[in-house]
Design a protein around this motif. Structure first.
Motif, PDB file in Angstrom:
ATOM      1  N   GLN A 127       0.877  -1.077   0.161  1.00  0.00           N
ATOM      2  CA  GLN A 127       0.465   0.187   0.150  1.00  0.00           C
ATOM      3  C   GLN A 127       0.942   1.486  -0.089  1.00  0.00           C
ATOM      4  OE1 GLN A 127      -3.434   0.102   2.256  1.00  0.00           O
ATOM      5  NE2 GLN A 127      -2.743  -2.008   3.448  1.00  0.00           N
ATOM      6  N   GLY A 128       2.032   1.430   1.131  1.00  0.00           N
ATOM      7  CA  GLY A 128       2.801   2.236   0.774  1.00  0.00           C
ATOM      8  C   GLY A 128       3.956   2.936  -0.312  1.00  0.00           C
ATOM      9  N   ALA A 129       3.587   1.625  -1.445  1.00  0.00           N
ATOM     10  CA  ALA A 129       4.575   1.945  -2.682  1.00  0.00           C
ATOM     11  C   ALA A 129       3.314   2.809  -3.743  1.00  0.00           C
ATOM     12  CB  ALA A 129       4.164   0.697  -3.619  1.00  0.00           C
ATOM     13  N   ARG A 130       2.335   3.116  -3.275  1.00  0.00           N
ATOM     14  CA  ARG A 130       1.022   3.841  -3.982  1.00  0.00           C
ATOM     15  C   ARG A 130       0.717   3.302  -5.400  1.00  0.00           C
ATOM     16  NH1 ARG A 130      -0.259   9.122  -2.255  1.00  0.00           N
ATOM     17  NH2 ARG A 130      -0.819   9.098  -0.349  1.00  0.00           N
ATOM     18  N   ASP A 131       0.765   1.686  -5.669  1.00  0.00           N
ATOM     19  CA  ASP A 131       0.606   1.356  -7.337  1.00  0.00           C
ATOM     20  C   ASP A 131      -0.022   0.222  -7.186  1.00  0.00           C
ATOM     21  OD1 ASP A 131       1.300   0.133  -9.084  1.00  0.00           O
ATOM     22  OD2 ASP A 131       3.238   0.576  -9.422  1.00  0.00           O
ATOM     23  N   PHE A 132      -1.541   0.381  -7.630  1.00  0.00           N
ATOM     24  CA  PHE A 132      -2.225  -0.858  -7.748  1.00  0.00           C
ATOM     25  C   PHE A 132      -1.541  -1.855  -8.355  1.00  0.00           C
ATOM     26  CE2 PHE A 132      -5.292  -3.636  -7.861  1.00  0.00           C
ATOM     27  CZ  PHE A 132      -6.521  -3.066  -7.007  1.00  0.00           C
ATOM     28  N   GLU A 173      -7.465   4.129  -5.317  1.00  0.00           N
ATOM     29  CA  GLU A 173      -6.149   5.182  -5.790  1.00  0.00           C
ATOM     30  C   GLU A 173      -6.421   6.482  -5.574  1.00  0.00           C
ATOM     31  OE1 GLU A 173      -6.987   3.959  -9.938  1.00  0.00           O
ATOM     32  OE2 GLU A 173      -4.789   2.819 -10.027  1.00  0.00           O
ATOM     33  N   SER A 174      -8.275   6.424  -5.257  1.00  0.00           N
ATOM     34  CA  SER A 174      -8.932   7.449  -4.827  1.00  0.00           C
ATOM     35  C   SER A 174      -7.451   8.272  -3.542  1.00  0.00           C
ATOM     36  CB  SER A 174     -10.235   7.241  -4.401  1.00  0.00           C
ATOM     37  OG  SER A 174     -10.411   6.697  -3.580  1.00  0.00           O
ATOM     38  N   THR A 175      -8.047   7.153  -2.378  1.00  0.00           N
ATOM     39  CA  THR A 175      -6.966   7.947  -1.935  1.00  0.00           C
ATOM     40  C   THR A 175      -5.551   7.640  -1.669  1.00  0.00           C
ATOM     41  OG1 THR A 175      -8.306   6.028  -0.026  1.00  0.00           O
ATOM     42  CG2 THR A 175      -6.266   6.720   0.560  1.00  0.00           C
ATOM     43  N   TRP A 176      -4.628   7.459  -2.567  1.00  0.00           N
ATOM     44  CA  TRP A 176      -3.335   8.027  -3.166  1.00  0.00           C
ATOM     45  C   TRP A 176      -3.271   9.139  -3.479  1.00  0.00           C
ATOM     46  CZ3 TRP A 176      -2.519   2.865  -5.712  1.00  0.00           C
ATOM     47  CH2 TRP A 176      -2.361   1.285  -3.943  1.00  0.00           C
ATOM     48  N   ALA A 177      -4.519   9.438  -4.058  1.00  0.00           N
ATOM     49  CA  ALA A 177      -4.579  11.030  -5.176  1.00  0.00           C
ATOM     50  C   ALA A 177      -4.431  12.074  -4.128  1.00  0.00           C
ATOM     51  CB  ALA A 177      -5.810  10.844  -6.100  1.00  0.00           C
ATOM     52  N   LEU A 178      -4.926  11.432  -3.065  1.00  0.00           N
ATOM     53  CA  LEU A 178      -5.154  13.325  -1.987  1.00  0.00           C
ATOM     54  C   LEU A 178      -3.851  13.758  -1.851  1.00  0.00           C
ATOM     55  CD1 LEU A 178      -7.680  11.149   0.730  1.00  0.00           C
ATOM     56  CD2 LEU A 178      -8.258  13.104  -1.179  1.00  0.00           C
ATOM     57  N   ASP A 179      -4.068  15.144  -1.198  1.00  0.00           N
ATOM     58  CA  ASP A 179      -2.414  15.758  -1.084  1.00  0.00           C
ATOM     59  C   ASP A 179      -2.119  14.895   0.179  1.00  0.00           C
ATOM     60  OD1 ASP A 179       0.126  16.879  -2.170  1.00  0.00           O
ATOM     61  OD2 ASP A 179      -1.147  18.785  -1.399  1.00  0.00           O
ATOM     62  N   VAL A 180      -1.003  14.191   0.504  1.00  0.00           N
ATOM     63  CA  VAL A 180      -0.468  14.752   1.511  1.00  0.00           C
ATOM     64  C   VAL A 180       1.014  13.945   2.019  1.00  0.00           C
ATOM     65  CG1 VAL A 180      -0.356  12.696   4.178  1.00  0.00           C
ATOM     66  CG2 VAL A 180      -2.841  12.991   1.777  1.00  0.00           C
ATOM     67  N   GLU A 181       1.364  15.115   2.544  1.00  0.00           N
ATOM     68  CA  GLU A 181       3.301  14.548   2.786  1.00  0.00           C
ATOM     69  C   GLU A 181       2.717  13.438   3.755  1.00  0.00           C
ATOM     70  OE1 GLU A 181       4.699  18.662   2.606  1.00  0.00           O
ATOM     71  OE2 GLU A 181       2.901  19.455   1.352  1.00  0.00           O
ATOM     72  N   ASP A 182       4.912  13.747   3.939  1.00  0.00           N
ATOM     73  CA  ASP A 182       5.301  11.933   5.132  1.00  0.00           C
ATOM     74  C   ASP A 182       3.999  11.527   5.272  1.00  0.00           C
ATOM     75  OD1 ASP A 182       7.359  14.258   4.999  1.00  0.00           O
ATOM     76  OD2 ASP A 182       5.947  15.782   6.643  1.00  0.00           O
ATOM     77  N   GLU A 183       3.408  10.942   4.685  1.00  0.00           N
ATOM     78  CA  GLU A 183       2.348  10.147   5.429  1.00  0.00           C
ATOM     79  C   GLU A 183       3.214   8.544   5.702  1.00  0.00           C
ATOM     80  OE1 GLU A 183      -1.352   8.097   2.347  1.00  0.00           O
ATOM     81  OE2 GLU A 183       0.279   8.533   1.303  1.00  0.00           O
ATOM     82  N   GLY A 204       0.052  11.944   8.502  1.00  0.00           N
ATOM     83  CA  GLY A 204       0.360  13.190   7.315  1.00  0.00           C
ATOM     84  C   GLY A 204       0.414  13.818   7.634  1.00  0.00           C
ATOM     85  N   VAL A 205       0.340  15.473   6.491  1.00  0.00           N
ATOM     86  CA  VAL A 205       0.493  16.603   6.599  1.00  0.00           C
ATOM     87  C   VAL A 205      -0.502  16.303   5.359  1.00  0.00           C
ATOM     88  CG1 VAL A 205       0.904  19.089   6.481  1.00  0.00           C
ATOM     89  CG2 VAL A 205       1.864  17.423   7.883  1.00  0.00           C
ATOM     90  N   GLY A 206      -1.581  17.127   5.423  1.00  0.00           N
ATOM     91  CA  GLY A 206      -2.739  17.323   4.436  1.00  0.00           C
ATOM     92  C   GLY A 206      -3.380  18.365   3.925  1.00  0.00           C
ATOM     93  N   ASP A 207      -3.719  19.151   3.670  1.00  0.00           N
ATOM     94  CA  ASP A 207      -4.477  20.675   3.001  1.00  0.00           C
ATOM     95  C   ASP A 207      -4.878  21.526   4.686  1.00  0.00           C
ATOM     96  OD1 ASP A 207      -4.286  20.387   0.699  1.00  0.00           O
ATOM     97  OD2 ASP A 207      -6.664  19.509   0.523  1.00  0.00           O
ATOM     98  N   ASN A 208      -4.846  20.885   5.677  1.00  0.00           N
ATOM     99  CA  ASN A 208      -5.579  21.421   6.668  1.00  0.00           C
ATOM    100  C   ASN A 208      -4.744  21.566   7.821  1.00  0.00           C
ATOM    101  OD1 ASN A 208      -8.138  22.147   5.406  1.00  0.00           O
ATOM    102  ND2 ASN A 208      -9.043  20.315   5.979  1.00  0.00           N
TER     103      ASN A 208
END
Length: 146
Positions: free
Chosen positions: A40-45, A76-86, A113-117
């Motif tokens: 999952q951490g590879a962000r590649d299905f 893929e919808s979860t991985w598309a979220l803009d999250v840093e240091d996930e 992680g760090v998201g938009d908020n």
């Protein structure tokens, strides 16, 4: 020559068990969950798909996703979220059941992680059901809730 019935029964039972699958061990379940977490951490299905049963069911707070294509969309919808240091990880894993065909485990999951908020840390509970499919352990059910 006459063979005692007990000896015959023991040989017949042992011979019949030779083709049976070995019981899934707790170590195999823990190793599978570690590999699944890494996939999952590879962000590649493509890394996740081989670990899933074709009829896999994912039950999340936002709905149910059955089958590989539905699972792909959810991941893929979860991985598309803009999250840093996930970071996503499991702890408090309890292997509840194993036999030669399946295994069930419960756990706590952490997603941070760090998201938009700003920074976030989600903690929830999960259950995974693993089955032997085509000789390999595959995830059949994952239920996550907060």
């Amino acid at each position: 020559m006459n063979v005692p019935a007990v000896t015959c029964a023991a040989v017949c039972i042992a011979g019949g068990m030779a083709g049976m699958a070995q019981e899934i061990t707790e170590r195999q379940v823990l190793d599978f969950l570690d590999r699944f977490e890494a996939a999952q951490g590879a962000r590649d299905f493509a890394a996740v798909a081989p670990m899933l049963h074709p009829d896999a069911l994912f039950r999340f707070n936002d709905g149910d996703y059955r089958g590989l294509e539905a699972a792909r969309g959810a991941f893929e919808s979860t991985w598309a979220l803009d999250v840093e240091d996930e970071r996503y990880y499991l702890d408090d894993i309890d292997v509840l059941h194993t036999d030669e065909h399946s295994a069930t485990a419960t756990f706590k999951f952490h997603w941070s992680g760090v998201g938009d908020n700003g920074p976030f840390h989600v903690v929830g509970r999960g259950t995974s059901v693993l089955v032997r499919h085509e000789g390999e352990l595959r995830l059949l059910v994952e239920h996550l809730s907060r």
